[in-house]
Design a protein around this motif. Structure first.
Motif, PDB file in Angstrom:
ATOM      1  N   LEU A 244       0.803  -1.101   0.014  1.00 46.03           N
ATOM      2  CA  LEU A 244       0.074   0.234   0.098  1.00 46.03           C
ATOM      3  C   LEU A 244       0.741   1.224  -0.064  1.00 46.03           C
ATOM      4  CD1 LEU A 244      -2.809  -1.138   2.664  1.00 46.03           C
ATOM      5  CD2 LEU A 244      -3.138  -0.787   0.218  1.00 46.03           C
ATOM      6  N   ASP A 245       2.015   1.267   0.618  1.00 40.89           N
ATOM      7  CA  ASP A 245       2.916   2.521   0.869  1.00 40.89           C
ATOM      8  C   ASP A 245       3.326   2.878  -0.592  1.00 40.89           C
ATOM      9  OD1 ASP A 245       4.021   4.457   2.366  1.00 40.89           O
ATOM     10  OD2 ASP A 245       6.125   3.267   1.994  1.00 40.89           O
ATOM     11  N   ASN A 246       3.674   1.772  -1.390  1.00 41.83           N
ATOM     12  CA  ASN A 246       4.317   2.204  -2.759  1.00 41.83           C
ATOM     13  C   ASN A 246       3.453   1.904  -3.918  1.00 41.83           C
ATOM     14  OD1 ASN A 246       7.567   1.747  -2.322  1.00 41.83           O
ATOM     15  ND2 ASN A 246       6.513  -0.166  -1.140  1.00 41.83           N
ATOM     16  N   ALA A 247       2.040   1.522  -3.652  1.00 42.64           N
ATOM     17  CA  ALA A 247       1.052   1.629  -4.697  1.00 42.64           C
ATOM     18  C   ALA A 247       0.478   2.761  -4.716  1.00 42.64           C
ATOM     19  CB  ALA A 247       0.000   0.555  -4.204  1.00 42.64           C
ATOM     20  N   ASP A 248       0.710   3.617  -3.565  1.00 41.16           N
ATOM     21  CA  ASP A 248      -0.086   5.085  -3.701  1.00 41.16           C
ATOM     22  C   ASP A 248       0.806   5.751  -4.691  1.00 41.16           C
ATOM     23  OD1 ASP A 248       2.502   5.298  -2.293  1.00 41.16           O
ATOM     24  OD2 ASP A 248       1.805   6.930  -1.025  1.00 41.16           O
ATOM     25  N   VAL A 249       2.137   5.762  -4.714  1.00 37.92           N
ATOM     26  CA  VAL A 249       2.894   6.579  -6.012  1.00 37.92           C
ATOM     27  C   VAL A 249       2.612   6.071  -7.207  1.00 37.92           C
ATOM     28  CG1 VAL A 249       5.032   7.096  -6.516  1.00 37.92           C
ATOM     29  CG2 VAL A 249       4.689   6.766  -4.280  1.00 37.92           C
ATOM     30  N   LEU A 250       2.185   4.801  -7.466  1.00 34.66           N
ATOM     31  CA  LEU A 250       1.553   4.430  -8.829  1.00 34.66           C
ATOM     32  C   LEU A 250       0.420   4.755  -9.083  1.00 34.66           C
ATOM     33  CD1 LEU A 250       2.819   0.821  -8.799  1.00 34.66           C
ATOM     34  CD2 LEU A 250       4.040   2.768  -9.743  1.00 34.66           C
ATOM     35  N   GLN A 251      -0.545   5.001  -7.932  1.00 34.71           N
ATOM     36  CA  GLN A 251      -1.896   5.336  -8.010  1.00 34.71           C
ATOM     37  C   GLN A 251      -1.686   6.951  -8.327  1.00 34.71           C
ATOM     38  OE1 GLN A 251      -4.805   3.946  -8.170  1.00 34.71           O
ATOM     39  NE2 GLN A 251      -6.221   5.359  -7.495  1.00 34.71           N
TER      40      GLN A 251
ATOM     41  N   LEU B  28       2.014  14.263   2.776  1.00 36.05           N
ATOM     42  CA  LEU B  28       1.239  13.434   3.446  1.00 36.05           C
ATOM     43  C   LEU B  28       1.686  11.965   3.424  1.00 36.05           C
ATOM     44  CD1 LEU B  28      -2.561  14.614   2.800  1.00 36.05           C
ATOM     45  CD2 LEU B  28      -1.265  14.881   4.945  1.00 36.05           C
ATOM     46  N   ASP B  29       2.375  11.570   2.294  1.00 34.98           N
ATOM     47  CA  ASP B  29       2.968  10.265   2.207  1.00 34.98           C
ATOM     48  C   ASP B  29       3.812  10.172   3.055  1.00 34.98           C
ATOM     49  OD1 ASP B  29       3.194   7.621   0.685  1.00 34.98           O
ATOM     50  OD2 ASP B  29       5.085   8.764   0.076  1.00 34.98           O
ATOM     51  N   ALA B  30       4.852  11.082   2.910  1.00 34.50           N
ATOM     52  CA  ALA B  30       6.027  11.123   3.910  1.00 34.50           C
ATOM     53  C   ALA B  30       5.877  10.811   5.334  1.00 34.50           C
ATOM     54  CB  ALA B  30       6.955  12.291   3.561  1.00 34.50           C
ATOM     55  N   CYS B  31       4.640  11.642   5.575  1.00 34.10           N
ATOM     56  CA  CYS B  31       4.364  11.571   7.122  1.00 34.10           C
ATOM     57  C   CYS B  31       3.727  10.233   7.416  1.00 34.10           C
ATOM     58  CB  CYS B  31       2.881  12.693   7.358  1.00 34.10           C
ATOM     59  SG  CYS B  31       3.820  14.213   7.464  1.00 34.10           S
ATOM     60  N   PHE B  32       2.908   9.618   6.679  1.00 34.96           N
ATOM     61  CA  PHE B  32       2.475   8.232   7.027  1.00 34.96           C
ATOM     62  C   PHE B  32       3.575   7.312   6.998  1.00 34.96           C
ATOM     63  CE2 PHE B  32      -1.689   9.806   4.790  1.00 34.96           C
ATOM     64  CZ  PHE B  32      -2.295  10.321   6.077  1.00 34.96           C
ATOM     65  N   LYS B  33       4.423   7.392   6.103  1.00 40.69           N
ATOM     66  CA  LYS B  33       5.752   6.522   5.983  1.00 40.69           C
ATOM     67  C   LYS B  33       6.360   6.570   7.449  1.00 40.69           C
ATOM     68  CE  LYS B  33       7.992   6.614   2.122  1.00 40.69           C
ATOM     69  NZ  LYS B  33       7.652   5.011   1.559  1.00 40.69           N
ATOM     70  N   VAL B  34       6.657   7.733   7.843  1.00 44.20           N
ATOM     71  CA  VAL B  34       7.438   7.685   9.168  1.00 44.20           C
ATOM     72  C   VAL B  34       6.655   7.161  10.159  1.00 44.20           C
ATOM     73  CG1 VAL B  34       8.313   9.200  10.875  1.00 44.20           C
ATOM     74  CG2 VAL B  34       8.446   9.856   8.799  1.00 44.20           C
ATOM     75  N   PHE B  35       5.290   7.376  10.416  1.00 40.27           N
ATOM     76  CA  PHE B  35       4.503   6.628  11.439  1.00 40.27           C
ATOM     77  C   PHE B  35       4.558   5.030  11.082  1.00 40.27           C
ATOM     78  CE2 PHE B  35       2.373  10.724  12.220  1.00 40.27           C
ATOM     79  CZ  PHE B  35       2.328  10.647  13.480  1.00 40.27           C
ATOM     80  N   GLY B  36       4.244   4.841   9.789  1.00 38.61           N
ATOM     81  CA  GLY B  36       4.433   3.128   9.204  1.00 38.61           C
ATOM     82  C   GLY B  36       5.549   2.583   9.887  1.00 38.61           C
ATOM     83  N   VAL B  37       7.027   3.181   9.508  1.00 41.09           N
ATOM     84  CA  VAL B  37       8.048   2.509   9.790  1.00 41.09           C
ATOM     85  C   VAL B  37       8.403   2.391  11.290  1.00 41.09           C
ATOM     86  CG1 VAL B  37      10.416   3.050   9.756  1.00 41.09           C
ATOM     87  CG2 VAL B  37       8.937   3.491   7.676  1.00 41.09           C
ATOM     88  N   THR B  38       7.781   3.438  11.915  1.00 44.06           N
ATOM     89  CA  THR B  38       7.767   3.295  13.538  1.00 44.06           C
ATOM     90  C   THR B  38       7.142   2.082  13.986  1.00 44.06           C
ATOM     91  OG1 THR B  38       8.057   5.849  13.746  1.00 44.06           O
ATOM     92  CG2 THR B  38       7.397   4.515  15.529  1.00 44.06           C
ATOM     93  N   VAL B  39       5.939   1.940  13.646  1.00 41.54           N
ATOM     94  CA  VAL B  39       5.093   0.866  14.114  1.00 41.54           C
ATOM     95  C   VAL B  39       5.582  -0.526  13.795  1.00 41.54           C
ATOM     96  CG1 VAL B  39       2.762  -0.222  14.013  1.00 41.54           C
ATOM     97  CG2 VAL B  39       3.113   2.521  14.277  1.00 41.54           C
TER      98      VAL B  39
END
Length: 286
Positions: free
Chosen positions: A101-108, A122-133
Motif C-alpha cells: 500500500l505504501d508503494n502503490a500510492d505513488v503508482l496511483q 502526506l505520504d512522507a508523514c504516513f511513511k514515518v508513522f508506518g516505519v515506527t510501528v
C-alpha cells in the motif's frame, strides 16, 4: 507565553509558495527486490478505482500495521513475552500489505495524475508513522525487551534511515532507493515474524555461536543493512545540492516533514522503548 510562541505557525511567503509549486517528485531506485515487487504493486493498482485518493492507500497501510501491532503489544507489553502464532503470522502479512500500500500510492498518483507537493508531504508523514510501528512490532517478535540497548539501537537506526532518505531528497532533489535499502529490510522483518510464528519467539534466544544468540545475529544484519543505506546517503548529502545554497527548488519541503512530524511518533514510540530500558535497569516488573 513561550509555549504559545512555539505553537505559532507562520504563513508561507509568496516566494516560498512559488518555489513549492515548482517542486517535482523524482525517484530513482536500484533496489534488488523492487523489479519483482513492482509487478505485484502494479497489478494491485490496476484493481484500485481511479477515484480513490493515493494518500488513502498510505493511510490504509498505516492502519494495517497498527491493527496487527495491537494484539502483539497486548500479548507482549514489555517485548519479553511470547504471543500466539497467529499474531506473528498476522504481523508478517501486515508488513507485506503495508509495503504494498505504501508503494502503490505513488503508482496511483501517477495513474490519476494527482502528483503534488501536498500528496508527497502526506505520504512522507504516513511513511514515518508506518516505519515506527513496523519496527517496534519486529522488536517484540525478537523479544528485544531482554536486551533494551539493542531495542533502542534498532528503533533509532530505523528512524534515522527514513530521515536520511528524505534529507538526501532535500539535497539532491531525487528520492533514491539504494540497492540494499528499506524494501530489503522489510522483507527481513517478514521473515522474522514468520519464523516467530512457526518456531516461537523463544527461538531467537538460541545460541548460534558461543555467546551469540540468533536474535543478535538478526539485529546485526538489520543494522548492517541500515548502516549501508545511511553511508550511501551521506555521500550524496556531503556533495551538496542542485539549487541555491546547496538545496533543491523545494526549499524546506521535505525537511519540514521531519521538522514537524517526528516529535509525535518519536515521542510515542520512544516512550515504549524507554519504558523497557528503565524497567530493565530497575529490575522491575510491568
Amino acid at each position: 507565553l513561550a509555549l504559545r510562541q512555539a505553537m505559532r505557525v507562520e504563513s508561507l511567503t509568496l516566494e516560498q509558495l512559488r518555489r513549492l509549486q515548482k517542486h517535482e517528485a523524482r525517484c530513482v531506485s536500484c533496489s534488488l527486490l523492487e523489479p519483482s515487487l513492482r509487478v505485484a504493486w502494479t497489478r494491485f493498482v490496476d484493481c484500485v478505482p481511479e477515484w480513490l485518493s493515493p494518500n488513502l492507500l498510505s493511510l490504509w497501510g498505516l492502519t494495517v500495521a497498527l491493527m496487527a501491532g495491537g494484539p502483539l503489544f497486548l500479548y507482549s507489553p514489555s517485548a519479553k513475552e511470547s504471543a500466539p502464532s497467529w499474531v506473528y503470522f498476522a504481523n508478517a502479512l501486515a508488513v507485506l500489505l503495508h509495503q504494498t500500500l505504501d508503494n502503490a500510492d505513488v503508482l496511483q498518483a501517477i495513474r490519476t495524475n494527482t502528483v503534488s507537493a501536498l500528496q508527497e508531504l502526506l505520504d512522507a508523514c504516513f511513511k514515518v508513522f508506518g516505519v515506527t510501528v513496523v519496527c517496534l512490532n519486529a522488536c517484540c517478535s525478537l523479544q528485544l525487551g531482554f536486551q533494551p540497548g539493542l531495542l533502542l539501537l534498532v528503533y533509532f537506526t530505523c528512524l534515522f534511515v527514513v530521515y536520511c532518505m528524505h534529507w538526501r531528497a532535500y539535497v539532491s532533489g531525487i528520492i533514491v532507493v539504494n540497492r540494499i535499502d528499506i524494501l530489503e529490510g522489510q522483507q527481513l522483518l517478514v521473515l522474522v515474524h514468520a519464523i516467530s510464528g512457526m518456531a516461537g519467539a523463544d527461538v531467537w534466544h538460541r545460541k548460534v555461536f558461543t555467546d551469540i544468540a540468533l536474535g543478535q545475529l538478526v539485529v546485526g544484519l538489520a543494522v548492517l543493512i541500515m548502516s549501508f543505506s545511511i553511508l550511501t546517503t551521506f555521500r550524496v548529502i556531503l556533495d551538496g545540492g542542485q539549487g541555491k545554497n546547496g538545496s533543491t527548488i523545494a526549499v524546506g519541503f521535505m525537511m519540514a516533514v521531519f521538522c514537524l512530524n517526528p516529535p509525535l511518533p518519536a515521542t510515542l514510540s520512544s516512550s515504549y522503548s524507554v519504558r523497557v530500558l528503565i524497567f530493565e535497569c530497575l529490575d522491575s516488573r510491568w
